[in-house]
Design an enzyme around this catalytic site. Sequence first.
Site, PDB file in Angstrom:
ATOM      1  N   GLY B 160      15.073  44.923 114.326  1.00 39.87           N
ATOM      2  CA  GLY B 160      15.811  43.489 114.534  1.00 39.87           C
ATOM      3  C   GLY B 160      15.912  42.591 113.339  1.00 39.87           C
ATOM      4  N   GLY B 161      15.659  43.299 112.257  1.00 40.97           N
ATOM      5  CA  GLY B 161      16.038  42.705 110.964  1.00 40.97           C
ATOM      6  C   GLY B 161      14.694  41.725 110.539  1.00 40.97           C
ATOM      7  N   LYS B 197      16.551  51.589  99.715  1.00 41.57           N
ATOM      8  CA  LYS B 197      17.715  51.424  98.745  1.00 41.57           C
ATOM      9  C   LYS B 197      18.379  50.253  99.256  1.00 41.57           C
ATOM     10  CE  LYS B 197      20.413  51.761  95.049  1.00 41.57           C
ATOM     11  NZ  LYS B 197      20.128  50.855  93.801  1.00 41.57           N
ATOM     12  N   TYR B 198      18.683  49.040  98.374  1.00 47.82           N
ATOM     13  CA  TYR B 198      19.354  47.908  98.948  1.00 47.82           C
ATOM     14  C   TYR B 198      20.971  48.089  98.274  1.00 47.82           C
ATOM     15  CZ  TYR B 198      21.145  42.951  99.476  1.00 47.82           C
ATOM     16  OH  TYR B 198      21.859  42.400  99.610  1.00 47.82           O
ATOM     17  N   GLU B 271      22.107  53.140 114.455  1.00 47.70           N
ATOM     18  CA  GLU B 271      22.487  52.085 113.424  1.00 47.70           C
ATOM     19  C   GLU B 271      22.638  53.006 112.149  1.00 47.70           C
ATOM     20  OE1 GLU B 271      21.015  48.090 115.409  1.00 47.70           O
ATOM     21  OE2 GLU B 271      19.863  48.794 113.554  1.00 47.70           O
ATOM     22  N   ASN B 286      17.772  52.433 118.109  1.00 46.43           N
ATOM     23  CA  ASN B 286      17.429  51.419 119.179  1.00 46.43           C
ATOM     24  C   ASN B 286      17.496  52.210 120.453  1.00 46.43           C
ATOM     25  OD1 ASN B 286      16.680  49.301 117.425  1.00 46.43           O
ATOM     26  ND2 ASN B 286      19.122  48.868 117.290  1.00 46.43           N
ATOM     27  N   ARG B 288      17.240  51.652 123.655  1.00 47.80           N
ATOM     28  CA  ARG B 288      17.602  50.580 124.664  1.00 47.80           C
ATOM     29  C   ARG B 288      18.986  50.254 124.654  1.00 47.80           C
ATOM     30  NH1 ARG B 288      18.228  46.495 121.177  1.00 47.80           N
ATOM     31  NH2 ARG B 288      17.114  46.194 119.442  1.00 47.80           N
ATOM     32  N   ARG B 334      28.030  35.647 120.174  1.00 45.42           N
ATOM     33  CA  ARG B 334      26.668  35.300 120.458  1.00 45.42           C
ATOM     34  C   ARG B 334      26.395  33.857 120.311  1.00 45.42           C
ATOM     35  NH1 ARG B 334      21.892  39.558 118.804  1.00 45.42           N
ATOM     36  NH2 ARG B 334      23.115  41.184 118.539  1.00 45.42           N
TER      37      ARG B 334
END
Lengths: 69, 445
Positions: B160-161, B197-198, B271, B286, B288, B334
């Site tokens: 979730g970041g 890596k970004y 993801e 994830n 779920r 959201r």
Amino acid sequence: MEIKTDMAGLVESVLVAVGDVIETGQKILLLESMKTIMEVNSPSDGKVIEIKCESGDFVDEGDILVILG
Amino acid sequence: MSKKVLVANRGEIAVRVIRCCKVMDIPVVSVYTEADKDSLHVSLADESIFMEDRRGYLNGDTLIALAKETGCDAVHPGYGFLAENAEFADKCKESGLIFIGPSAKSIEAMGLKLEARKLMQDSGVPVVPGSGLIESIESGLAEAEAIGYPVMIKASAGGGGRGIRVAMNKEQFCELLPAAQKESEVAFGSSEVYLEKYFDKPRHIEIQVIGDHFGNIIHMGERECSIQRRRQKLLEESPSPVMNEALRDKMGSAAVRAAQTVGYYGCGTVEFLVDEEMNYYFLEMNTRIQVEHPVTEMVTGFDLIKEQIKIAYGEPLSIKQQDITLKGWSIECRINAEDHEKNFKPTPGLIERFYPPMGPWSRMDTYLVEGIKITPLFDSLIGKVIVWGHDRKEAISRMRLALDEMVIDGVPTTAPVLRKLLDDEEFIAGRFDNNYLEKWLKTIL
């Protein structure tokens, strides 16, 4: 001077102690609200004379967190 | 034994599951704590059980006991709370309850992000270049040099970041590593972190998968989730504006392979990070149902919660890969109790007035009712507005209408800022990446 919370939440940690001399903008408390940790900063300089909450407490909007002398 | 489901969750997802059980003629039990006593999930269920423990939704033993007491044979965990807790899944099974989700083994395998990376690598699923567990600042620095700056510091037990930091150089890395370890410890109970890596302009695109107990696994296309702030998704859509059939096939196959590797059944999401050259890399799975699952439902026509429940009760997957075609376009916004003008500060409080959007091709998943008090004890998601259109342009127009018509008085929400985004030229053109929203926010505030 009374430092109040403008947001309901759980006190995550109190970062000052009675007797501490603190400055404007200093982090005094961490508040968890909606899974987000928010800093509560002091609006003025002063000496902490009373702490009205402790870690794990639920505080509602408007509750007094810390009293500065 | 006749079917009966306990929903071990709250908020909009509890409402969503309850509604589905009702459509399936399965009696459904909800649980709630003091903070949720006026919530819609309490009044909608056939039975509602009060839990004194403020942390009741996290108390597996209590939830299992309540399920047994009320004669349930299955537990739906929703998302968050115990949804990805392998121990809870196991305990349900031991207690003779069906856990509506994957096996504890699959949860475990994908829950440890680093182990999952290795598994994926071994199965030929591309992963983001990264490191093993970081033992010290020294070894971390060596790994970061090898990967090349900027690097992301990620919590091994995370999701979730949360617990992610980006270090642009050596100095920042030394500063951020201890902070990331600490946050990880607080949030996930483990300070273990690793590096990845970004990428400068990545997109977050995920693939919905679904599998049964007989080894059948298919994918249901992608969701574009690049509109994020601090790695929290705010708007999702399906399909992705940058997707094409060939890439969908490739990413879909990779997602199915990822799920097969861990013997997956139920609904899951793989993801991926997609770079500017449209290379894709596995991020995590994830295990779920996801918050954003409705956009997939709207374009495929399948009810994912219903499929989840059918599979959990042992039915074979009724959908074949060739049944999946993405028809039209769906967008989800959201609605969080957050004030974008105050740096998205949480805004718990009283809902004085609530009027959901009710136009054609719009849907709102929410637990809101007028007079409800939004508690600070849980996350800020109070609802989701989902629309469908024949194409992206129509979906955007319908979302504009939906957000214009919706009324939520009492607490500031993310609706106004998302409404503004729908008029942004770059968004309309589909030209955005994971960093776009934060840059755009600076231009409007």
